[in-house]
Scaffold this motif. Structure first.
Motif, PDB file in Angstrom:
ATOM      1  N   GLU A 156      30.325  39.943  35.316  1.00 41.53           N
ATOM      2  CA  GLU A 156      31.300  40.536  36.237  1.00 41.53           C
ATOM      3  C   GLU A 156      32.604  39.742  36.212  1.00 41.53           C
ATOM      4  OE1 GLU A 156      27.344  40.804  38.738  1.00 41.53           O
ATOM      5  OE2 GLU A 156      28.349  39.302  37.493  1.00 41.53           O
ATOM      6  N   SER A 157      33.678  40.429  36.506  1.00 43.64           N
ATOM      7  CA  SER A 157      34.976  39.775  36.650  1.00 43.64           C
ATOM      8  C   SER A 157      35.837  40.614  37.591  1.00 43.64           C
ATOM      9  CB  SER A 157      35.664  39.617  35.294  1.00 43.64           C
ATOM     10  OG  SER A 157      35.893  40.882  34.708  1.00 43.64           O
ATOM     11  N   GLY A 158      36.914  40.004  38.062  1.00 42.75           N
ATOM     12  CA  GLY A 158      37.865  40.737  38.883  1.00 42.75           C
ATOM     13  C   GLY A 158      37.834  40.426  40.366  1.00 42.75           C
ATOM     14  N   GLY A 159      36.898  39.591  40.792  1.00 40.35           N
ATOM     15  CA  GLY A 159      36.845  39.238  42.199  1.00 40.35           C
ATOM     16  C   GLY A 159      37.987  38.307  42.578  1.00 40.35           C
ATOM     17  N   GLY A 160      38.104  38.039  43.876  1.00 39.55           N
ATOM     18  CA  GLY A 160      39.141  37.139  44.338  1.00 39.55           C
ATOM     19  C   GLY A 160      39.435  37.321  45.804  1.00 39.55           C
ATOM     20  N   LEU A 161      40.550  36.754  46.216  1.00 41.65           N
ATOM     21  CA  LEU A 161      41.011  36.820  47.601  1.00 41.65           C
ATOM     22  C   LEU A 161      42.098  37.880  47.703  1.00 41.65           C
ATOM     23  CD1 LEU A 161      41.236  35.698  50.510  1.00 41.65           C
ATOM     24  CD2 LEU A 161      42.865  34.020  49.606  1.00 41.65           C
ATOM     25  N   VAL A 162      41.947  38.775  48.670  1.00 41.32           N
ATOM     26  CA  VAL A 162      42.931  39.838  48.864  1.00 41.32           C
ATOM     27  C   VAL A 162      43.124  40.069  50.343  1.00 41.32           C
ATOM     28  CG1 VAL A 162      41.176  41.659  48.749  1.00 41.32           C
ATOM     29  CG2 VAL A 162      43.551  42.188  48.145  1.00 41.32           C
ATOM     30  N   GLN A 163      44.304  40.494  50.722  1.00 41.65           N
ATOM     31  CA  GLN A 163      44.592  40.775  52.121  1.00 41.65           C
ATOM     32  C   GLN A 163      44.008  42.131  52.530  1.00 41.65           C
ATOM     33  OE1 GLN A 163      48.846  40.492  52.698  1.00 41.65           O
ATOM     34  NE2 GLN A 163      48.752  38.274  52.922  1.00 41.65           N
ATOM     35  N   PRO A 164      43.722  42.297  53.802  1.00 41.93           N
ATOM     36  CA  PRO A 164      43.254  43.618  54.265  1.00 41.93           C
ATOM     37  C   PRO A 164      44.234  44.714  53.853  1.00 41.93           C
ATOM     38  CG  PRO A 164      42.966  41.987  55.985  1.00 41.93           C
ATOM     39  CD  PRO A 164      43.737  41.306  54.883  1.00 41.93           C
ATOM     40  N   GLY A 165      43.666  45.820  53.394  1.00 40.95           N
ATOM     41  CA  GLY A 165      44.469  46.925  52.894  1.00 40.95           C
ATOM     42  C   GLY A 165      44.775  46.849  51.424  1.00 40.95           C
ATOM     43  N   GLY A 166      44.450  45.727  50.807  1.00 39.59           N
ATOM     44  CA  GLY A 166      44.723  45.540  49.397  1.00 39.59           C
ATOM     45  C   GLY A 166      43.662  46.161  48.500  1.00 39.59           C
ATOM     46  N   SER A 167      43.824  45.936  47.200  1.00 39.71           N
ATOM     47  CA  SER A 167      42.929  46.517  46.198  1.00 39.71           C
ATOM     48  C   SER A 167      42.466  45.465  45.205  1.00 39.71           C
ATOM     49  CB  SER A 167      43.651  47.632  45.429  1.00 39.71           C
ATOM     50  OG  SER A 167      44.046  48.685  46.268  1.00 39.71           O
ATOM     51  N   LEU A 168      41.299  45.703  44.668  1.00 37.09           N
ATOM     52  CA  LEU A 168      40.758  44.912  43.565  1.00 37.09           C
ATOM     53  C   LEU A 168      39.997  45.842  42.640  1.00 37.09           C
ATOM     54  CD1 LEU A 168      39.242  41.691  45.223  1.00 37.09           C
ATOM     55  CD2 LEU A 168      41.216  41.783  43.694  1.00 37.09           C
ATOM     56  N   ARG A 169      39.917  45.453  41.381  1.00 33.52           N
ATOM     57  CA  ARG A 169      39.114  46.200  40.416  1.00 33.52           C
ATOM     58  C   ARG A 169      38.127  45.244  39.779  1.00 33.52           C
ATOM     59  NH1 ARG A 169      40.498  48.657  34.490  1.00 33.52           N
ATOM     60  NH2 ARG A 169      39.266  50.584  34.607  1.00 33.52           N
ATOM     61  N   LEU A 170      36.853  45.512  39.991  1.00 33.87           N
ATOM     62  CA  LEU A 170      35.802  44.717  39.377  1.00 33.87           C
ATOM     63  C   LEU A 170      35.379  45.347  38.057  1.00 33.87           C
ATOM     64  CD1 LEU A 170      33.503  43.992  42.461  1.00 33.87           C
ATOM     65  CD2 LEU A 170      35.545  42.751  41.688  1.00 33.87           C
ATOM     66  N   SER A 171      35.034  44.493  37.106  1.00 30.89           N
ATOM     67  CA  SER A 171      34.528  44.951  35.817  1.00 30.89           C
ATOM     68  C   SER A 171      33.178  44.305  35.554  1.00 30.89           C
ATOM     69  CB  SER A 171      35.495  44.583  34.690  1.00 30.89           C
ATOM     70  OG  SER A 171      36.750  45.192  34.864  1.00 30.89           O
ATOM     71  N   CYS A 172      32.332  45.016  34.843  1.00 33.07           N
ATOM     72  CA  CYS A 172      31.022  44.499  34.456  1.00 33.07           C
ATOM     73  C   CYS A 172      30.803  44.839  32.987  1.00 33.07           C
ATOM     74  CB  CYS A 172      29.926  45.112  35.312  1.00 33.07           C
ATOM     75  SG  CYS A 172      28.245  44.704  34.771  1.00 33.07           S
ATOM     76  N   GLY A 173      30.873  43.831  32.150  1.00 27.91           N
ATOM     77  CA  GLY A 173      30.631  44.017  30.728  1.00 27.91           C
ATOM     78  C   GLY A 173      29.183  43.736  30.386  1.00 27.91           C
ATOM     79  N   ALA A 174      28.566  44.653  29.659  1.00 28.61           N
ATOM     80  CA  ALA A 174      27.151  44.519  29.327  1.00 28.61           C
ATOM     81  C   ALA A 174      26.966  44.289  27.837  1.00 28.61           C
ATOM     82  CB  ALA A 174      26.389  45.768  29.759  1.00 28.61           C
ATOM     83  N   SER A 175      25.973  43.488  27.502  1.00 27.30           N
ATOM     84  CA  SER A 175      25.589  43.286  26.109  1.00 27.30           C
ATOM     85  C   SER A 175      24.080  43.139  26.040  1.00 27.30           C
ATOM     86  CB  SER A 175      26.281  42.046  25.524  1.00 27.30           C
ATOM     87  OG  SER A 175      25.934  40.892  26.255  1.00 27.30           O
ATOM     88  N   GLY A 176      23.520  43.493  24.886  1.00 31.41           N
ATOM     89  CA  GLY A 176      22.079  43.355  24.697  1.00 31.41           C
ATOM     90  C   GLY A 176      21.251  44.509  25.218  1.00 31.41           C
ATOM     91  N   ILE A 177      21.904  45.573  25.697  1.00 37.38           N
ATOM     92  CA  ILE A 177      21.165  46.744  26.169  1.00 37.38           C
ATOM     93  C   ILE A 177      21.821  48.009  25.616  1.00 37.38           C
ATOM     94  CG2 ILE A 177      20.364  45.708  28.324  1.00 37.38           C
ATOM     95  CD1 ILE A 177      22.593  47.253  29.770  1.00 37.38           C
ATOM     96  N   GLY A 178      21.050  49.089  25.589  1.00 35.87           N
ATOM     97  CA  GLY A 178      21.617  50.393  25.253  1.00 35.87           C
ATOM     98  C   GLY A 178      22.353  50.913  26.472  1.00 35.87           C
ATOM     99  N   PHE A 179      23.565  50.494  26.639  1.00 35.01           N
ATOM    100  CA  PHE A 179      24.312  50.699  27.881  1.00 35.01           C
ATOM    101  C   PHE A 179      24.271  52.142  28.366  1.00 35.01           C
ATOM    102  CE2 PHE A 179      27.465  49.484  30.961  1.00 35.01           C
ATOM    103  CZ  PHE A 179      28.281  50.597  31.113  1.00 35.01           C
ATOM    104  N   SER A 180      24.422  53.081  27.465  1.00 37.91           N
ATOM    105  CA  SER A 180      24.597  54.467  27.872  1.00 37.91           C
ATOM    106  C   SER A 180      23.368  55.070  28.546  1.00 37.91           C
ATOM    107  CB  SER A 180      24.997  55.327  26.676  1.00 37.91           C
ATOM    108  OG  SER A 180      23.966  55.336  25.722  1.00 37.91           O
TER     109      SER A 180
END
Length: 117
Positions: free
Chosen positions: A6-30
């Motif tokens: 996972e990536s994309g976490g952090g500190l944000v003010q109320p009302g703000g936005s964040l986008r988290l990502s999750c990169g997978a490897s070693g599995i048939g993702f689909s």
């Protein structure tokens, strides 16, 4: 070796936005249902959102209309767009890949999201 990062976490003010990502490897993702869970201090881990391989999604009532889950099967990556964040969204967010037919479930290491002024 299966890895969910996972990536994309952090500190944000109320009302703000964040986008988290999750990169997978070693599995048939689909063929995996991808989910985002969160765990706040002193609370149980809860499902935030999940998306099937075909793109059907579901959300916890507390995040409906604010969060959007998506996936890119070509990139083996799942995303969680979080808008209009509230202090009660503060938690460690975990990515999960699950295939109930194969009876397989994998977790990422988690990423901290803190919503505070």
């Amino acid at each position: 070796q299966v890895q969910l990062v996972e990536s994309g976490g952090g500190l944000v003010q109320p009302g703000g936005s964040l986008r988290l990502s999750c990169g997978a490897s070693g599995i048939g993702f689909s063929i995996y249902v991808m989910g985002w869970y969160r765990q706040a201090p002193g609370k149980q881990r809860e499902l935030v959102a999940a998306v099937t391989s075909g793109g059907i999604s579901n959300y916890a009532d507390s995040v409906k209309g604010r969060f959007t889950i998506s996936r890119d099967n070509a990139k083996s990556t799942a995303y969680l767009q979080m808008n209009s964040l509230k202090p009660e969204d503060t938690a460690v967010y975990y990515c999960n890949a699950a295939n109930h037919l194969l009876i397989r479930s994998y977790w990422g290491q988690g990423t901290q999201v803190t919503v505070s002024s």
